[in-house]
Design a protein around this motif. Structure first.
Motif, PDB file in Angstrom:
ATOM      1  N   LYS A  47       0.821  -1.209   0.000  1.00 39.90           N
ATOM      2  CA  LYS A  47       0.000   0.000   0.000  1.00 39.90           C
ATOM      3  C   LYS A  47       0.859   1.265   0.000  1.00 39.90           C
ATOM      4  O   LYS A  47       0.397   2.334  -0.429  1.00 39.90           O
ATOM      5  CB  LYS A  47      -0.937   0.002   1.212  1.00 39.90           C
ATOM      6  N   TYR A  55      -6.367  -3.382  -2.321  1.00 41.03           N
ATOM      7  CA  TYR A  55      -7.520  -3.511  -1.428  1.00 41.03           C
ATOM      8  C   TYR A  55      -7.416  -4.867  -0.729  1.00 41.03           C
ATOM      9  O   TYR A  55      -7.482  -5.914  -1.378  1.00 41.03           O
ATOM     10  CB  TYR A  55      -8.834  -3.442  -2.192  1.00 41.03           C
ATOM     11  N   PRO A  59     -14.447  -2.860  -0.614  1.00 39.75           N
ATOM     12  CA  PRO A  59     -15.016  -1.527  -0.399  1.00 39.75           C
ATOM     13  C   PRO A  59     -16.514  -1.571  -0.131  1.00 39.75           C
ATOM     14  O   PRO A  59     -17.066  -0.669   0.510  1.00 39.75           O
ATOM     15  CB  PRO A  59     -14.713  -0.792  -1.714  1.00 39.75           C
TER      16      PRO A  59
END
Length: 302
Positions: A47, A55, A59
């Motif tokens: 990240k 991810y 989400p």
């Protein structure tokens, strides 16, 4: 899904039916903890790369990306998805992090040298490869990115793997067969000293005649049903996970879990002739239908 790539159908069935106890020594538990911490470090480092979109949680749900099949009895969770890799900047990849020992890490290095990056995962670990092709298939993604680290992420390498729909289909079918089976599949070997049997957690039950654990999943009355749930034919109702682990007084072993020949049976018992010539009765002596207060209390529970 994390186990379906294992070599033995029978071992997978034993695992699904909780036939053997799982015991981990302190060193193993520490390795598990190291693995979880290493995975967290690896995700954080990915990240931190500006060109990558990573991810590790959906989400939409805020939870791990998960999949399930075969009425909820075949499940898996992938570590995430990643976009922006130099090898294919516009292609989303399934992301998996594996924390391994130094020796296992060296084996992967040798696999890459032997067959190249895109074939290395299968060469290195059939179990990890099975996870990869299933996660790609369920996520409908064509690439998989496996980051492999030694504890603490001191050493790090990654391999990419391409989608394999035929293999994913085979693995799905294998899972369905194991889940639906009401008896143990054939052994991978009849020889107890076969190398894959010697190190198997289920060897005492499979080869040495040790009694399987007594609970609902080893009972001939129980069946996996929709929603990832189990149903008990004896009490005509679904049984919770807690109840499955506990079992009940009406338990009768699945015949394939008894190291003997079935010779007789009644409404609440089954008799077997054991290899030493003796006869063993499963049930009946300690429990008679309608006569045991404990059993009746269980029947009226819930």
């Amino acid at each position: 899904m994390s186990a379906i790539g294992g070599p033995c159908d029978r071992a997978l069935w034993y695992g699904f039916r909780w036939a053997s106890p799982k015991r981990f020594d302190a060193a193993t538990l520490k390795r598990f903890a190291d693995g979880h911490q290493t995975e967290a470090v690896a995700i954080a480092r990915l990240k931190a790369c500006d060109q990558l979109e990573v991810y590790d949680l959906s989400p939409d749900t805020g939870r791990q990306f998960g999949f399930e099949d075969h009425h909820g009895h075949f499940r898996g969770h992938m570590d995430g998805v990643i976009l922006g890799l130099l090898q294919a900047p516009k292609t989303w990849h399934v992301l998996e992090i594996k924390a391994v020992s130094d020796a296992k890490f060296r084996e992967l290095e040798k696999a890459v040298e032997k067959v190249g990056e895109k074939l290395a995962l299968r060469e290195w670990s059939e179990t990890y490869y099975a996870q990869a092709v299933l996660y790609m298939d369920y996520a409908d993604l064509d690439r998989h990115y496996c980051v492999v680290c030694t504890p603490g992420c001191r050493r790090w390498m990654a391999v990419r793997t391409e989608r394999d729909k035929p293999e994913a289909g085979r693995l799905r079918g294998r899972a369905q067969t194991i889940i639906a089976s009401d008896s143990p599949p054939p052994r991978i070997s009849e020889a107890p000293d076969y190398y894959q049997c010697r190190w198997c957690d289920h060897a005492p039950v499979c080869h040495q005649g040790e009694q399987a654990l007594s609970h609902c999943r080893t009972c001939l009355h129980s069946t996996p049903v929709e929603g990832g749930e189990w149903h008990c034919a004896r009490w005509a109702r679904k049984i919770s996970v807690e109840e499955q682990r506990e079992g009940c007084p009406a338990h009768l072993y699945i015949p394939g879990l008894v190291p003997g020949e079935q010779v007789d049976a009644g409404p609440d018992w089954v008799e077997y002739r054991l290899p030493d010539g003796s006869v063993w009765r499963d049930g009946g002596a300690a429990y008679t239908i309608g006569d045991t207060i404990e059993a009746e209390a269980y029947r009226h529970a819930a």
